[in-house]
Design a protein around this motif. Structure first.
Motif, short mmCIF file in Angstrom:
data_model
loop_
_atom_site.label_atom_id
_atom_site.label_comp_id
_atom_site.label_asym_id
_atom_site.label_seq_id
_atom_site.Cartn_x
_atom_site.Cartn_y
_atom_site.Cartn_z
N MET A 314 -10.75 16.71 2.63
CA MET A 314 -9.54 16.58 1.82
C MET A 314 -8.66 15.42 2.29
N TYR A 315 -7.75 14.99 1.40
CA TYR A 315 -6.79 13.92 1.70
C TYR A 315 -5.41 14.34 1.20
N TYR A 316 -4.43 14.31 2.09
CA TYR A 316 -3.05 14.55 1.66
C TYR A 316 -2.11 13.54 2.33
N THR A 317 -2.51 12.30 2.38
CA THR A 317 -1.65 11.30 3.02
C THR A 317 -1.33 10.12 2.12
N ASP A 318 -2.24 9.74 1.25
CA ASP A 318 -2.02 8.57 0.40
C ASP A 318 -2.11 8.96 -1.07
N GLN A 319 -1.54 8.09 -1.92
CA GLN A 319 -1.76 8.22 -3.36
C GLN A 319 -1.87 6.82 -3.96
N TYR A 320 -2.65 6.76 -5.05
CA TYR A 320 -2.96 5.47 -5.66
C TYR A 320 -2.49 5.45 -7.11
N VAL A 321 -2.11 4.27 -7.56
CA VAL A 321 -1.65 4.09 -8.94
C VAL A 321 -2.76 4.46 -9.93
N ILE A 322 -4.03 4.25 -9.56
CA ILE A 322 -5.15 4.56 -10.44
C ILE A 322 -5.31 6.05 -10.67
N SER A 323 -4.69 6.88 -9.84
CA SER A 323 -4.81 8.33 -9.96
C SER A 323 -4.05 8.85 -11.17
N ARG A 324 -4.65 9.78 -11.87
CA ARG A 324 -3.97 10.42 -13.01
C ARG A 324 -2.79 11.27 -12.54
N ASP A 325 -2.78 11.63 -11.24
CA ASP A 325 -1.70 12.46 -10.69
C ASP A 325 -0.72 11.65 -9.83
N TYR A 326 -0.79 10.34 -9.94
CA TYR A 326 0.14 9.50 -9.17
C TYR A 326 1.58 9.77 -9.60
N LYS A 327 2.44 10.02 -8.61
CA LYS A 327 3.85 10.29 -8.87
C LYS A 327 4.68 9.34 -8.01
N PRO A 328 5.20 8.27 -8.60
CA PRO A 328 5.97 7.30 -7.80
C PRO A 328 7.14 7.93 -7.07
N GLU A 329 7.70 9.00 -7.62
CA GLU A 329 8.84 9.66 -6.98
C GLU A 329 8.43 10.41 -5.71
N TYR A 351 -0.36 4.04 -1.11
CA TYR A 351 1.04 4.43 -0.95
C TYR A 351 1.11 5.75 -0.18
N SER A 352 2.06 5.84 0.73
CA SER A 352 2.17 7.01 1.59
C SER A 352 2.83 8.16 0.84
N LEU A 353 2.17 9.30 0.86
CA LEU A 353 2.65 10.48 0.15
C LEU A 353 3.69 11.22 0.98
N CYS A 354 4.83 11.53 0.40
CA CYS A 354 5.84 12.34 1.08
C CYS A 354 5.40 13.79 1.05
N LEU A 355 5.05 14.33 2.20
CA LEU A 355 4.50 15.69 2.24
C LEU A 355 5.55 16.76 1.97
N LYS A 356 6.79 16.46 2.26
CA LYS A 356 7.85 17.43 1.94
C LYS A 356 7.88 17.68 0.44
N SER A 357 7.92 16.60 -0.34
CA SER A 357 7.96 16.73 -1.79
C SER A 357 6.67 17.33 -2.33
N ALA A 358 5.52 16.86 -1.83
CA ALA A 358 4.23 17.35 -2.33
C ALA A 358 4.04 18.83 -2.01
N TRP A 359 4.42 19.24 -0.79
CA TRP A 359 4.28 20.65 -0.41
C TRP A 359 5.16 21.53 -1.29
N GLU A 360 6.37 21.11 -1.51
CA GLU A 360 7.32 21.93 -2.28
C GLU A 360 6.95 22.00 -3.75
N ASN A 361 6.15 21.04 -4.24
CA ASN A 361 5.88 20.98 -5.68
C ASN A 361 4.47 21.39 -6.09
#
Length: 465
Positions: A314-329, A351-361
């Protein structure tokens, strides 16, 4: 005869152990490059142990660096002994000039020396993700010290700094240093349990330990890193996905079972949408180029029917613009509001994923969906966790310093262990080792240390001494 034996034992004791480290110099470099120093006497504890505590409130608001130079963390060229830190970076006192450092991504928060006067290991806590260790030789004089990069915390100092110095027998080697480190960590954090202790609460762990490990990568793309550009991929520019089919993996498991392999731990990689790290954080739809969800579930269930443990990567550190689930916020922000990224990988600019926001959402619900719909049971491996310091986020909607981001690492691993049983991470950063059951890619850095130790001292290192 007894009197002579007693004197001999006393002599041997005195020559194998010296007094604990007594004092240290705290050196603070301010943002205007002025330097203030303060000599402090350390707190003495039993058995040759001493301790230094620096309160976070005592760190100046305009501090740039904070260094701690212990009185005996010094040596001369030609002296017997060695220095040691990080994953096993080790060097001897053989250079006139040279330098080696690890900053912020320090795997293990300690440094150690064996000299002709004292052998010790220093273990530090408090803002460990802001700290590094330097070993520097200048004109044959060695110094070794930790440094906290205060100016780049991007938040006010958030923890006290605590350094515990253990004085060891003069002839103690790195094995004794490692045992001391382990004993310290077990005493400091009651959540850390040995593997044998974990068997009582993790029934699949013993099977995992005894199993032969097999990793299968099914889909991947060429990396963007190292090609002279950092890009955001579009559907038109994204590299073609190269695949190994899920049904080929199923056939391999059949062959292994027929060959008599009864105990297997299978780590499945590159199964998500886009393949290996290709469109994170997207998982669904499961990589159609490799056969899609139906074939993937068949692979998982086939392995489980043979008694194999089926683990996913699994990966929970980065996100890419090409992803359908990319959330710039949900991208970590720098203090100036720009997006934080760490190079480019299979999905393009990472792009580095904010884990606080991702975990809460969404992360807890996604882990539950993996369990429910893909039938994974027995293991989960987290790429990047343990290989780099957690990413801080300066977004005012979800501000998170590096330690707080690490807490979300821990929450994710706790949830995954609850659902899947056995948890792994990349490399050996041990900040939340209580949640980690196995590690991939760990290595020592002795060869690198020997090479870098011989490098000429750079001007910035000269200015620090």
């Amino acid at each position: 005869m007894i009197h002579k034996l007693t004197l001999m034992l006393l002599f041997l004791c005195c020559t194998s152990m010296v007094m604990a480290i007594n004092s240290a110099e705290i050196r603070i470099t301010k943002k205007d490059n002025s330097v203030i120093t303060k000599k402090v006497v350390l707190q003495k504890l039993p058995d040759g142990v001493s301790k230094l505590i620096i309160k976070k409130e005592d760190i100046p608001t305009d501090a740039k660096f904070l260094d701690v130079l212990a009185d005996n963390a010094r040596a001369k060229k030609g002296e017997k002994g060695f220095w040691l830190f990080n994953q096993g970076s080790l060097g001897h006192f053989i250079r006139d000039n040279g330098a080696l450092s690890y900053t912020r991504n320090l795997m293990l928060p300690y440094y150690a020396m064996q000299t002709e006067r004292e052998t010790f290991i220093a273990i530090f806590e408090g803002m460990r993700f802001e700290a590094g260790v330097f070993v520097i030789a200048k004109n044959g004089e060695y110094k070794m010290f930790p440094r906290w990069d205060i100016a780049n915390i991007d938040f006010p100092p958030y923890q006290d700094i605590e350094i515990t110095y253990y004085t060891l027998p003069l002839n103690a080697d790195y094995n004794q240093m490692a045992k001391t480190y382990r004993k310290h960590k077990l005493a400091k954090d009651p959540e850390i349990k040995t593997i044998k202790e974990r068997y009582k609460t993790q029934p699949l762990l013993k099977k995992n330990v005894e199993a032969f490990s097999l990793r299968m990568r099914f889909a991947e793309k060429d990396l963007a890193n190292g090609k002279g550009y950092v890009v955001d991929y579009t559907p038109e520019t994204e590299p073609k996905i190269k695949t190994y089919q899920f049904y080929d993996g199923t056939a391999l498991l059949h062959a292994l079972k027929i060959a008599g392999l009864e105990n297997l731990f299978v780590s499945l990689e590159g199964w998500q949408n886009g393949g290996w790290g290709g469109r994170t954080p997207s998982i669904w739809p499961i990589c159609e180029e490799a056969g899609g969800e139906k074939d993937f579930v068949k692979l998982v269930k086939t392995g489980q029917s043979f008694g194999y443990i089926m683990d996913v990567h699994m990966y929970y550190t980065d996100q890419y613009v090409i992803s359908r689930d990319y959330k710039p916020e949900e991208t970590c922000l720098n203090p100036d509001g720009s997006k934080l990224f760490h190079g480019a990988w299979a999905g393009g600019k990472a792009y580095s994923l904010c884990l606080k926001s991702a975990w809460e959402n969404w992360i807890p619900a996604e882990l539950e969906k993996i369990k429910r719909e893909l039938f994974i049971e027995g293991g989960m491996f987290f790429d990047v966790f343990g290989a780099t310091a957690p990413y801080r986020c300066c977004n005012p909607k979800h501000p998170t310093n590096r330690w707080e981001a690490g807490i979300y690492h821990k929450k994710i691993m706790q949830k995954a262990r609850e659902l899947f049983g056995v948890i792994g991470q990349e490399c050996c950063m041990d900040d939340f080792i209580s949640q980690v059951d196995f590690i991939y890619y760990n290595k020592t850095a002795i060869k690198e240390a020997v090479r870098k130790e011989a490098d000429p001292t750079k001007k910035e290192y000269l200015d620090m001494i």
